[in-house]
Scaffold this motif. Structure first.
Motif, short mmCIF file in Angstrom:
data_model
loop_
_atom_site.label_atom_id
_atom_site.label_comp_id
_atom_site.label_asym_id
_atom_site.label_seq_id
_atom_site.Cartn_x
_atom_site.Cartn_y
_atom_site.Cartn_z
N LEU A 195 2.02 12.91 -12.54
CA LEU A 195 3.10 13.71 -11.90
C LEU A 195 2.52 13.83 -10.17
N GLY A 196 1.30 14.34 -10.04
CA GLY A 196 0.91 14.53 -8.77
C GLY A 196 0.99 13.32 -7.77
N THR A 197 0.66 12.02 -8.41
CA THR A 197 0.69 10.73 -7.72
C THR A 197 2.24 10.57 -7.43
N TYR A 198 3.05 10.83 -8.27
CA TYR A 198 4.45 10.70 -7.95
C TYR A 198 5.00 11.43 -6.78
N VAL A 199 4.70 12.63 -6.57
CA VAL A 199 5.19 13.75 -5.78
C VAL A 199 4.59 13.32 -4.39
N HIS A 216 0.76 -1.31 -0.05
CA HIS A 216 -0.07 -0.18 -0.05
C HIS A 216 0.87 1.05 -0.01
N ASP A 217 0.37 2.39 -0.94
CA ASP A 217 1.15 3.53 -0.91
C ASP A 217 0.18 4.53 -0.77
N TYR A 218 -0.61 4.93 0.44
CA TYR A 218 -1.63 5.65 0.67
C TYR A 218 -1.52 7.05 0.21
N ARG A 219 -0.37 7.74 0.10
CA ARG A 219 -0.14 8.87 -0.41
C ARG A 219 -1.02 9.93 0.67
#
Lengths: 486, 491, 97
Positions: free
Chosen positions: B366-370, A274-277
């Protein structure tokens, strides 16, 4: 080698608010699908969240009740993941600034017998945070249906430290936590309705070892017994693997409890970690809980359940067993105290409640989570009933019958006694003739009594009570029999 | 009738309001005039994504009835207002110029929609934009490319290109756009009209499809500052459904135009006049500065040292927020759903692949990456801190100035396709407007000249937080002394 | 994860964002976003020691509402744009874990 289990529980509790966490759409259970939504719940383009004050108050109340540190200020974060029950595909939650930090849940372990209080211990909490619930998926063959009624309801997540060491302890923890929450009235905590959900993190380690073993998360422990059974199974599974020398095959994963088969099974882990950001939700402002509000809420907290139980034992001289029936239910224990205030015979009243009243409520099919809802007997009426016994108006046995009628009709006990002619007989002449008759007809116990077996008189007493349909005053019967036999 | 309508479609909203008031014209008549003008010109301008003539005329009739009964709801009762297609109106499309919302019909009204309905305006049509407001040229619309009415080969700016072009083409007298990094001011500048982005929080975002929540702000387009003031007065004000909506007293912006007279202290941030600024644009802005000086204003050179950090800061924050805001367009509840799906995961991957166009995908990536694990501190958190520093630069400048004056854009309108292959070059066209969104300040663009090619040049005025009345007054002083706003393209 | 700090692991990120990309798009984004990240490097040199991150232009605390229910959607309104529905619920193809 001996192994021990280490368990941490994550408990989600739905807070009982009128409207949702971030919008004023109604909260309810059992409504027709998708009738409790609005643009915000459905995550339509342009919809924005606005916090529910009551949900924050209730969370702070829980934190105060459980001895948590209440954050000076906290914020909202978005937990980003895609799932069909999540309308926005992010959940508004609290990542690094929960409302409540630390705290504990006092638990009672089973005692050596059910009459004896078990050991008490404080189980440490990590945190309590507030978030929003998701919708509900129902799976069918090849497809699923989504109902968003539940989506957006306020939900608190109570996270314990890995501070539980057996399925029994986990069970005791959950029971006590539930009792505390019910005392506050913040949730109905009905596991069947999903108002309380529990996931367990379980690992095992050789006894004496400090480091924790590999943690396995167990989901779908959907009932209190499921929690106990699921954890018991998983601990056994892990220990068995260790003892076979296959401890390395325990991997960090999520497993699901299958109550029917009585096993846990691996839920195929999503293709990646999971990478919930997480990031702060720009649509919401931060929250500050003032000292003043904290104080107001702290002052209004109910007495804690274990403290109440201890007081009941001391102040009313009640045995442990009966307090452990009365005290887990705040309404029931309050009912008891109201009755005692009206007539000071705690023991008799406690017995009426724990034995007679609860039996009637249960037979009547009342919701045992709130047994007193709809109960027709007011505490003052119950006190009156106890008083009638103490004044010798009716016997205990008759009183039990009167209670059943009170339960059905809601009538006052005096009225029932009067109408049914249940008043205890104190007519000495009449009693004497009945006693004489009983003595004449029962030579065997009479002889035994005369031979010195004092308890033989009980058989005679029983006959007298039977003949008077229980209306005789037992003390008087005893006196008359002894006089006649001497 | 024809001469009448020719006269009508470039009239200001203030003038139209007066005509209605004097009963020299009905709302139905003027709505018809704009409908006809739109039909006559929109094949080439392509500002409208959709419109509903019958609905507009029904609103106009209702307005005429109110007026006949002596009960007009506001000065703008019966005047058409057109909305960018990212604002919700019950029963109308709300496509955000995206295929993913192509067939979506809104079941609710945005806050601004409610305010406009209360004022009795005629809601007229849905205006084109860069998909989800992501772009600076309106070339990123999934449906059509809007042309600049001054030169149909050129872009009208973006993302509110439809809002600006429709006004410049006389298809509507008033419109609303949204501005996340310059999306109102830049197209206003390139189309020779007035456009304003108010202070963050002045106008509720409820019902505006979010691009970047901490930057988005709705604002008006009009031919004149007075018209902007009129429309702003109707849509500004606190709304409890937007937690970022600001509680403040809304002044009478129109009255304030005449009551505030200066002289003002005008800051000229030197960083806006450096490399990359077109000489003709520079000359026009300097002439405007000279005008204010002649009026007795104090001109002061100020500095926004962190200005060159605005663009990277903006693109990190905006794309990060967008990547999360656009997650709701998932093919499940109301958006386009791909036919080619075997399971729920496919619905996401395929619907979003088919529904989003390239620029939107690029920004989501890009937004997901940052925001992804391991990069949050280096990008998003860092950008939020730099944002603080940029705002501090502005607040420091405002310690000694009433307003800042800058060009709105480095160049006049560029040719279609000129920058679409290079996202970074496209992003750079917002360099003067972006920092205003990062700081949450009010800013507006008004015409201050024309290039040798006859293309409009815009002047940007940046005000103090919630000092829109002052900002409008300062702009009004310039506008009343010039006739740039009276000039219209020939179509 | 990407090795070069200015190179995005497009597959990983596209997966998180739930968007299928063609190989051509992946290649193009890789290059374009690489340039953008180089441009972002401007920020790395900035000293932000002790600087508070700015989440809102004008933050205020406690924007709260009383817990009072307001009328919402009927099921029809809620699902008026849902092409795939049955029994007032949204149909989704099989959810696989």
């Amino acid at each position: 080698m001996e192994y021990e289990a280490v368990i941490g529980l994550e408990v989600h509790v739905q807070l009982k608010t009128q409207s949702k966490m971030f919008t004023r759409a109604r909260c309810a259970y059992g409504e027709a699908p998708n009738t409790l939504t609005n643009p915000v719940v459905m995550a339509l383009p342009g919809a924005l969240p606005v916090m529910n004050k009551e949900a924050i108050r209730k969370t702070v109340q829980v934190g105060l009740m459980l001895g948590c540190e209440i954050a000076q200020s906290c914020k909202w974060d978005r937990k980003n993941y895609f799932y069909p029950d999540s309308p926005k595909n992010y959940q508004i939650s609290q990542y690094d600034q929960p409302i409540c930090d630390g705290g504990f849940v006092e638990i009672e372990m089973p005692g050596p017998s059910r009459n004896v209080m078990g050991e008490h211990r404080k189980v440490k909490l990590t945190r309590i945070h507030l978030e929003e619930d998701v919708g509900k998926l129902t799976h069918y063959d090849g497809e699923s249906l989504v109902d968003y009624n539940r989506a957006g309801r306020p939900l608190i997540e109570i996270v314990s430290e890995p501070d539980l060491f057996s399925a029994d302890e986990a069970f005791a923890y959950l029971t006590s936590l539930r009792t505390h929450l019910l005392y506050l009235g913040v949730s109905d905590c009905d596991m069947e309705k999903g108002q309380l959900r529990c996931d367990a993190n379980i690992s095992v380690r050789p006894k004496g070892q400090k480091e924790l073993g590999v943690k396995v998360e167990i989901k779908n422990l959907n009932s209190i017994s499921g929690v106990r059974n699921g954890i018991t199974y998983e601990i056994k599974r892990q220990i068995a693997l260790c003892q076979k020398g296959e401890g390395a095959s325990i991997v960090q994963e999520t497993r699901s409890w299958d109550a029917d088969k009585g096993i846990t099974f691996s839920m195929r882990s999503k293709e990646m970690a999971h990478d919930y950001r997480y990031f702060p939700d720009p649509d919401l402002m931060p929250v500050r809980v003032s000292e003043e509000i904290k104080k107001t809420l702290a002052d209004a907290l109910p007495e804690r359940p274990f403290a109440k139980q201890e007081r009941f034992m001391k102040e009313y001289n009640l045995p442990y067993t009966i307090t452990s029936v009365l005290c887990p239910d705040k309404a029931l224990s309050d009912y008891f105290e109201s009755a005692v205030k009206a007539h000071n015979n705690p023991k008799a009243i406690a017995n009426f409640i724990a034995n007679d009243l609860l039996r009637e409520l249960s037979n009547a099919g009342c919701d045992m989570a709130h047994p007193l809802e709809g109960c027709k007997i007011q505490p003052e009426a119950l006190a009156e009933l106890a008083k009638l016994v103490d004044e010798g108006m009716i016997s205990k046995q008759i009183a039990q019958d009167v209670l059943v009628i009170m339960f059905e009709t809601g009538d006052a006990p005096e009225k029932i006694v009067e109408e049914k002619g249940l008043k205890q007989s104190s007519d000495t002449g009449e009693l004497e003739s009945i006693c004489s008759e009983v003595i004449a007809n029962n030579p065997k116990p009479v002889q035994e009594f005369k031979d010195g077996k004092d308890t033989a008189i009980n058989a005679l007493k029983g006959q007298v009570m039977k003949a008077t349909k229980g209306k005789a005053n037992p003390k008087m019967v005893d006196d008359i029999l002894r006089k006649l036999l001497s | 009738m024809t001469t009448m309508t020719e006269h009508l479609f470039y009239k200001t909203a203030t003038e139209l309001s007066a005509l209605l008031e004097k009963k020299e014209i009905t709302s139905v008549e003027l709505t018809k005039a704009f409908i006809e003008r739109t039909k006559a010109t929109d094949d080439s301008v392509k500002a409208f994504l959709s419109y509903d003539e019958a609905d507009a005329l029904a609103q106009a009739e209702a307005s005429d009835k109110r007026r006949a009964e002596g009960k007009p709801l506001s000065a703008l009762d019966g005047v058409p207002v057109s909305l960018k297609d990212n604002m919700a109106v019950t029963g109308q499309p709300h496509t955000c110029a995206s295929k993913i919302l192509e067939h979506y019909v809104s079941p609710y009204d945005a806050h601004i929609t409610e305010q406009l309905k209360k004022a009795g305006v005629v809601l007229w049509g849905r205006l084109n934009l860069d998909e989800f407001a992501m772009g600076s040229s309106t070339e990123n619309s999934a449906f059509q490319t809007t042309a600049n009415p001054w030169d149909l080969e050129r872009i009208p700016g973006g993302s509110s290109g439809g809002s600006a072009a429709s006004l410049a083409a006389g298809q509507t007298p008033l419109s609303l756009g949204s501005d996340t990094g310059g999306s109102i001011r830049q197209p206003a500048s390139l189309c020779g009209i007035v456009g304003m982005k108010p202070t963050y929080g002045l106008i509720s975002r409820y019902g505006l499809a979010a691009f970047a929540s901490s930057l988005d702000q709705i604002g008006p387009f009009a031919h004149t500052i007075k018209d902007v003031a009129l429309l702003l007065g109707i849509i500004a004000g606190h709304d409890r459904r937007d937690s970022t909506s600001y509680k403040t007293e809304i002044p009478n912006y129109v009255e304030a135009l005449e009551s505030k007279k200066g002289p003002w202290t005008i800051g000229v941030p030197k960083e806006y006049f450096g490399e990359g600024l077109d000489p003709e644009v520079k000359a026009s802005v300097e002439k405007a500065i000279a005008f204010y000086k002649d009026q007795g204003c104090t001109i002061k050179e100020v500095s926004i040292p962190k200005l060159d950090l605005a663009l990277p800061t903006y693109y990190i924050i905006a794309t990060a927020e967008a990547s999360s805001n656009l997650a709701r367009y998932d093919g499940i509840r109301y958006t386009h759903r791909s036919e080619d799906t075997k399971n729920a995961i496919d619905v996401y991957f395929k619907s979003r692949e088919e529904g989003f166009s390239e620029e939107v995908k690029r920004r989501i990536i890009l937004g997901t990456y940052v925001l992804s694990s391991g990069y949050y501190d280096a990008y998003y958190l860092k950008a939020q801190k730099v944002r603080t520093l940029i705002r501090e630069d502005f607040m420091k400048a405002f310690e000694s100035c009433d307003v800042l004056i800058t060009p709105t854009t480095p160049t006049t309108a560029f040719k279609r396709g000129e920058k679409s292959a290079d996202p970074l070059q496209m992003y750079l066209s917002d360099i003067y407007t972006i920092s205003v969104n990062l700081s949450g300040l009010p800013g507006l663009s008004l015409p201050c000249g024309y290039s040798s090619e006859g293309l409009p040049i815009g002047l940007q005025l940046i005000g103090k937080p919630y000092e829109e009345a002052e900002l409008l007054s300062i702009a009004h002083a310039f506008e009343s002394a010039h006739d740039y706003s009276a000039k219209h393209p020939e179509l | 994860m990407a090795e070069d700090k200015n190179s995005i692991d497009i597959d990983y990120v596209a997966n998180l964002a739930r968007i299928d990309l063609s190989q051509e798009e992946k290649d193009r984004f890789q290059k374009q976003l690489g340039d953008v990240l180089v441009y972002f490097e401007k920020l790395s040199a900035v000293d932000v020691e002790g600087v508070e991150p700015m989440a809102h232009p004008f933050p205020v605390y406690n924007v709260l509402e009383e817990d009072v229910v307001e009328e919402g959607f009927t099921a029809e309104e809620a699902l008026m744009n849902a092409k795939h529905q049955r029994n007032n619920q949204v149909i989704v193809p099989k959810v696989v874990e």
